[in-house]
Design an enzyme around this catalytic site. Sequence first.
Site, PDB file in Angstrom:
ATOM      1  N   CYS A  61       0.838  -1.201   0.000  1.00  0.00           N
ATOM      2  CA  CYS A  61       0.000   0.000   0.000  1.00  0.00           C
ATOM      3  C   CYS A  61       0.873   1.250   0.000  1.00  0.00           C
ATOM      4  O   CYS A  61       2.041   1.217   0.380  1.00  0.00           O
ATOM      5  CB  CYS A  61      -0.903   0.011   1.226  1.00  0.00           C
ATOM      6  SG  CYS A  61      -2.016  -1.391   1.333  1.00  0.00           S
ATOM      7  N   ARG A 111      -3.892   0.783  -2.621  1.00  0.00           N
ATOM      8  CA  ARG A 111      -4.119  -0.379  -1.765  1.00  0.00           C
ATOM      9  C   ARG A 111      -3.687  -1.687  -2.394  1.00  0.00           C
ATOM     10  O   ARG A 111      -3.995  -1.975  -3.549  1.00  0.00           O
ATOM     11  CB  ARG A 111      -5.606  -0.474  -1.407  1.00  0.00           C
ATOM     12  CG  ARG A 111      -5.905  -1.595  -0.417  1.00  0.00           C
ATOM     13  CD  ARG A 111      -7.332  -1.517   0.082  1.00  0.00           C
ATOM     14  NE  ARG A 111      -7.552  -2.494   1.125  1.00  0.00           N
ATOM     15  CZ  ARG A 111      -8.465  -3.457   1.075  1.00  0.00           C
ATOM     16  NH1 ARG A 111      -9.259  -3.558   0.026  1.00  0.00           N
ATOM     17  NH2 ARG A 111      -8.589  -4.321   2.063  1.00  0.00           N
ATOM     18  N   GLY A 137      -0.244  -1.161   5.924  1.00  0.00           N
ATOM     19  CA  GLY A 137       0.200  -2.202   6.833  1.00  0.00           C
ATOM     20  C   GLY A 137      -0.915  -3.156   7.199  1.00  0.00           C
ATOM     21  O   GLY A 137      -1.962  -3.196   6.559  1.00  0.00           O
ATOM     22  N   ASP A 161      -8.791  -5.401   8.123  1.00  0.00           N
ATOM     23  CA  ASP A 161      -8.186  -5.295   9.453  1.00  0.00           C
ATOM     24  C   ASP A 161      -7.968  -3.853   9.894  1.00  0.00           C
ATOM     25  O   ASP A 161      -8.120  -3.521  11.068  1.00  0.00           O
ATOM     26  CB  ASP A 161      -6.866  -6.075   9.509  1.00  0.00           C
ATOM     27  CG  ASP A 161      -5.887  -5.664   8.420  1.00  0.00           C
ATOM     28  OD1 ASP A 161      -6.336  -5.273   7.325  1.00  0.00           O
ATOM     29  OD2 ASP A 161      -4.666  -5.747   8.646  1.00  0.00           O
TER      30      ASP A 161
END
Length: 199
Positions: A61, A111, A137, A161
């Site tokens: 990303c 992304r 991350g 996430d």
Amino acid sequence: ANLVPFTNFDQWISQRKTPVYLVAPAAGRARLEAMGISPTDIQPLTPSYIGVLCRPRKIMCGICGIVNISGDRQPESVRLRVSAMLEALSHRGPDDVGLHTSESAVFGATRLAIRGCHDGRQPMVDAASGVVVVCNGEIDNHKELRRWLAERGRPVKQATDVAVIPGMYLELGTAFAEKLVGAFTIAIWDPREHRLTLV
């Protein structure tokens, strides 16, 4: 592992936005699986080689942005500058690109989808507070943090996430990062405080 990059092998490859690494069948599927490569990613391509779809380490990303700490409204030229940053980062995130403009901040993100592949659009914006978040991350303990946030009345709807980050920031302020486990770079713009937080 002696994998040889081969990035232009018919339409089957070109549709996937990722290089294909070719190895001789003699290497064996068992060896590839031992490297952690999913059997579904191993494809016969030619009599001499089998292919493995994977993402080289240089792809990840990318995040960028410009903020005006004074809170003054950003001119259109700033948005264009961040758009140019995204173009420069396009090789880092092949799966999506996003741009968010508020009165005093422009954030962008490219992304590489790993978790929550279908609903991880960035930048993320909390509608009530106007807080804007971008992250490069992975948050390894996101399931635990989801439960923690839900108990506090902040359910996280997205599967990705990093979607826990806005809620964690809103609950804990700049101390939120102490609760995160993973590898990440995060930028948060809080228009209420005219504060930029970089982690």
